[in-house]
Design an enzyme around this catalytic site. Structure first.
Site, PDB file in Angstrom:
ATOM      1  N   ARG A 117       0.843  -1.198   0.000  1.00  0.00           N
ATOM      2  CA  ARG A 117       0.000   0.000   0.000  1.00  0.00           C
ATOM      3  C   ARG A 117       0.880   1.251   0.000  1.00  0.00           C
ATOM      4  O   ARG A 117       1.941   1.278   0.639  1.00  0.00           O
ATOM      5  CB  ARG A 117      -0.852  -0.022   1.273  1.00  0.00           C
ATOM      6  N   THR A 409      -9.588   0.597  -9.840  1.00  0.00           N
ATOM      7  CA  THR A 409      -8.798  -0.555  -9.389  1.00  0.00           C
ATOM      8  C   THR A 409      -8.919  -1.777 -10.324  1.00  0.00           C
ATOM      9  O   THR A 409      -9.695  -1.783 -11.256  1.00  0.00           O
ATOM     10  CB  THR A 409      -9.199  -0.905  -7.923  1.00  0.00           C
ATOM     11  N   THR A 427      -4.076  -1.048  -7.572  1.00  0.00           N
ATOM     12  CA  THR A 427      -4.820   0.191  -7.818  1.00  0.00           C
ATOM     13  C   THR A 427      -3.916   1.407  -7.944  1.00  0.00           C
ATOM     14  O   THR A 427      -2.792   1.416  -7.419  1.00  0.00           O
ATOM     15  CB  THR A 427      -5.803   0.426  -6.644  1.00  0.00           C
ATOM     16  N   GLU A 429      -5.989   4.046  -7.341  1.00  0.00           N
ATOM     17  CA  GLU A 429      -7.156   4.664  -6.684  1.00  0.00           C
ATOM     18  C   GLU A 429      -8.167   5.139  -7.708  1.00  0.00           C
ATOM     19  O   GLU A 429      -8.750   4.330  -8.379  1.00  0.00           O
ATOM     20  CB  GLU A 429      -6.731   5.794  -5.732  1.00  0.00           C
ATOM     21  N   GLU A 446      -3.831   7.819  -3.995  1.00  0.00           N
ATOM     22  CA  GLU A 446      -4.285   6.942  -2.893  1.00  0.00           C
ATOM     23  C   GLU A 446      -4.540   7.698  -1.594  1.00  0.00           C
ATOM     24  O   GLU A 446      -5.315   7.258  -0.749  1.00  0.00           O
ATOM     25  CB  GLU A 446      -3.247   5.840  -2.659  1.00  0.00           C
ATOM     26  N   ASP A 449      -7.880   8.220   0.026  1.00  0.00           N
ATOM     27  CA  ASP A 449      -8.571   7.155   0.779  1.00  0.00           C
ATOM     28  C   ASP A 449      -8.505   7.415   2.292  1.00  0.00           C
ATOM     29  O   ASP A 449      -9.123   6.698   3.078  1.00  0.00           O
ATOM     30  CB  ASP A 449      -7.967   5.777   0.469  1.00  0.00           C
ATOM     31  N   SER A 474     -10.439  -0.578   0.825  1.00  0.00           N
ATOM     32  CA  SER A 474     -11.540  -1.552   0.800  1.00  0.00           C
ATOM     33  C   SER A 474     -11.140  -2.799   0.034  1.00  0.00           C
ATOM     34  O   SER A 474     -11.955  -3.714  -0.128  1.00  0.00           O
ATOM     35  CB  SER A 474     -12.753  -0.952   0.083  1.00  0.00           C
ATOM     36  N   GLY A 494     -13.592  -1.616  -7.459  1.00  0.00           N
ATOM     37  CA  GLY A 494     -14.893  -0.974  -7.229  1.00  0.00           C
ATOM     38  C   GLY A 494     -14.971  -0.053  -6.032  1.00  0.00           C
ATOM     39  O   GLY A 494     -16.068   0.132  -5.494  1.00  0.00           O
ATOM     40  N   GLY A 495     -13.834   0.528  -5.567  1.00  0.00           N
ATOM     41  CA  GLY A 495     -13.900   1.442  -4.423  1.00  0.00           C
ATOM     42  C   GLY A 495     -14.507   0.742  -3.215  1.00  0.00           C
ATOM     43  O   GLY A 495     -14.295  -0.453  -3.004  1.00  0.00           O
TER      44      GLY A 495
HETATM   45  N1  GLY Z   1      -8.374   2.861  -3.596  1.00  0.00           N
HETATM   46  C1  GLY Z   1      -9.226   1.738  -3.540  1.00  0.00           C
HETATM   47  C2  GLY Z   1      -9.075   1.009  -2.267  1.00  0.00           C
HETATM   48  O1  GLY Z   1      -7.964   0.951  -1.773  1.00  0.00           O
HETATM   49  O2  GLY Z   1      -9.996   0.493  -1.728  1.00  0.00           O
END
Ligand code: GLY
Length: 588
Positions: A117, A409, A427, A429, A446, A449, A474, A494-495
């Site tokens: 991440r 993503t 992703t 983002e 990112e 988020d 997510s 899908g966020g």
């Molecule tokens: N940016 C999408 C996620 O990390 O959930």
């Protein structure tokens, strides 16, 4: 488009004899047969004896399949798939972003996870997304530009995991992507549509405009042959020098310059952030659901905890008998999702910075207590949907955050000949990330988020920005285990809808005994914050009236999942790609 139909044809031509899912064979009955989507094309099922890749683009899936066919393992294939995805699906993931990998290692028999991440720069403060008056910025004002860019993690994840677990020579794994980037690839209909839909926003920065638009300002068209020599050169550099060649030197300098000099909205990423970036191997977060172990990504992702909570609440109800086309099933699923989202908003963030009661949130007694809230005939009222009080070893108050996550993503799954399994969600983002591009790839956004607000009623928000912290995600890459062996690998983009997409696919597979090609294509019904989102053009629309009668506000619209799944059966592999996107499953 030619490239895509060729990909599908090769999937079909590789199909071996039909293999029934053991779960389906064991329990499915005609009465239980799930209805097919009406508005969403049904998905293909790929079948293979030895190995398989399911990814969001046929060129990426083929690159992974070819690595496996030459004797590479799932981690080798992961490098090839990701490097091609970053070229052909640049809006979704790439070298400028981050990823979570859930991995089943056949030799140890264990599931583990790797966290690639992005991190907040060391110069970032909790006020990163507040204006001069201390008010949260408008979401897209924060996204576009350097402010939202976190330290990318994907390249380091690929390199470190490959050094530890890969088999094939690192450098050669980039050959397919380098060839496509230098010789050109056909722009897919989805990429062309998304570029056109972005319009002027994607023209904010010159470097990006020049790649996605022609000299007259017209967007790329489907079928155009697009070359990306900068990307090819970046991959050659990484192939020769490993991750260090990305995190230090000319590429790192260009990333930092692009972020810090972004006109109108500069960021604070530094060379030190890149040089100090670290991958983290973390224990998988698993929950037992109807005797299967559902394992996924813990913090900084909220994925496994939220999916686990939804399933843990639903385990208290007989979903199997209720079936998929029953408003009562969706009342239970929808309100289980809402309760999980209430806990998520309060408790889940990067546990390297804030404690989180993961064990308490997934404890069976806690979840049966939450399930008892659903012993009613109506939708839960707004007031009844609040965070619960799981047991934990810290006494610490957190306020509710306000992170907005829009659909974007990519997810892919790989099973190799040795039985190793990769389930990776990756992703940058937002679609096209920060809209900043350097060295042939887009930079992530990112950091949006994180919660923009730092406190709620004077109480700190767990997911507030802090230097070095990873924004809550997510993303829910998942591996389902049965008696200690992998049974299903699945995940989706899908966020924040990712959590609902994955939970629904697991209910469809485990409770409703649907085969893989139906769990990825099934109509979506998702409820995160009270409004029930129903997928337009599918039988989900039939649920609108009954759900309204139960007290839900409903919203019918497009639902942009990108589920990819592989089932491991005693006689072979069954895979499928979400028909809402351009993916494919390929194997031999
Ligand atoms: N940016 C999408 C996620 O990390 O959930």
């Amino acid at each position: 488009m030619r490239a895509i139909s060729l990909g599908l044809l090769s999937t079909l031509s590789m199909a071996s004899s039909l293999i029934a899912s053991p779960l389906a064979a064991q329990q499915a009955s005609d009465a239980m047969a799930p209805e097919r989507a009406t508005g969403v094309a049904t998905a293909e099922r790929a079948e293979a004896k030895t190995f398989m890749v399911a990814a969001a683009n046929p060129l990426a899936a083929a690159a992974g399949r070819d690595v496996l066919a030459r004797g590479g393992n799932a981690i080798d294939a992961m490098v090839a798939v990701q490097s091609v995805l970053g070229l052909v699906e640049p809006q979704s993931s790439g070298l400028g972003g981050g990823a979570f990998l859930v991995y089943y290692d056949a030799s140890s028999g264990k599931v583990t996870t790797f966290d690639g991440r992005e991190t907040a720069p060391m110069e970032a403060t909790p006020k990163l997304f507040l204006d001069d008056q201390g008010q949260p910025l408008k979401f897209m004002d924060a996204v576009v530009g350097g402010r939202s860019v976190g330290t990318p993690g994907t390249v380091k994840l690929l390199h470190e995991v490959h050094s530890k677990l890969g088999k094939a020579e690192w450098a050669g794994l980039f050959d397919p992507a380098i060839k496509l980037a230098s010789e050109g690839f056909e722009v897919s209909p989805r990429l062309a549509t998304l570029v056109a839909a972005e319009g002027d926003r994607l023209k904010t920065y010159e470097g990006t405009t020049g790649y996605f638009f022609d000299d007259a300002g017209a967007p790329l068209q489907a079928g155009n042959v697009l070359k990306n020599e900068d990307y090819a050169q970046t991959l050659r550099t990484i192939a020769a020098g490993g991750a260090n060649a990305f995190y230090e030197g000319a590429i790192a300098e260009a990333i930092v310059k692009t972020v810090r000099e972004a006109e109108g909205n500069p960021g604070v990423l530094s060379l030190a952030d890149l040089a100090n970036y670290r991958i983290k191997e973390r224990e998988a977060v698993c929950l037992t659901y109807r005797a299967l172990d559902v394992c996924g990504m813990g913090p900084p992702s909220s994925g496994a905890a939220a999916v686990g909570q939804i399933l843990g609440i639903l385990e208290n109800f007989d979903l199997r008998n209720l079936g998929p086309r029953n408003p009562e099933s969706w009342r239970l699923i929808g309100d289980a999702q809402r309760l999980a989202f209430a806990d998520r908003e309060r408790y889940l963030a990067d546990t390297d910075f804030v404690p989180a009661p993961i064990k308490g949130l997934l404890a069976k007694e806690y979840l049966s207590g939450r399930a008892s809230l659903l012993d009613t005939k109506k939708a839960l009222s707004k007031d009844a949907v609040t965070a619960g009080e799981p047991t934990w070893d810290h006494a610490l108050l957190f306020g509710e955050g306000d992170a907005i996550e829009l659909p974007s993503t990519s997810h892919f799954v790989i099973v190799d000949a040795q039985g190793n399994v990769v389930s990776m969600t990756t992703t940058i983002e937002n679609g096209f990330g920060s809209r900043l591009m350097t060295n042939g790839f887009l930079l992530n956004n990112e950091l949006t988020d994180f919660s923009f607000k730092t406190h709620a009623d004077g109480i700190p928000v767990a997911n507030r920005v802090e230097p070095g912290k990873r924004p809550r995600s997510s993303m829910s890459p998942t591996i389902v285990m049965k008696d200690g062996k992998p049974l299903l690998a699945v995940g989706s983009p899908g966020g924040s809808q990712i959590i609902g997409y994955v939970a629904q696919a697991l209910v469809a597979y485990i409770d409703w005994q649907m085969p893989v090609e139906e769990i990825v294509a099934m109509p979506h019904l998702i409820n995160r914050f009270g409004t029930y989102d129903l997928e337009a053009g599918t039988w989900a629309e039939e649920m609108a009236e009954p759900l309204q009668s139960l007290g839900y506000e409903v919203k019918v619209g497009e639902m942009n999942s990108g589920l990819h799944a592989i089932e491991l059966t005693p006689s072979g592999l069954l895979g499928s790609a979400d028909p809402r996107r351009e993916g494919v499953a390929l194997g031999e």
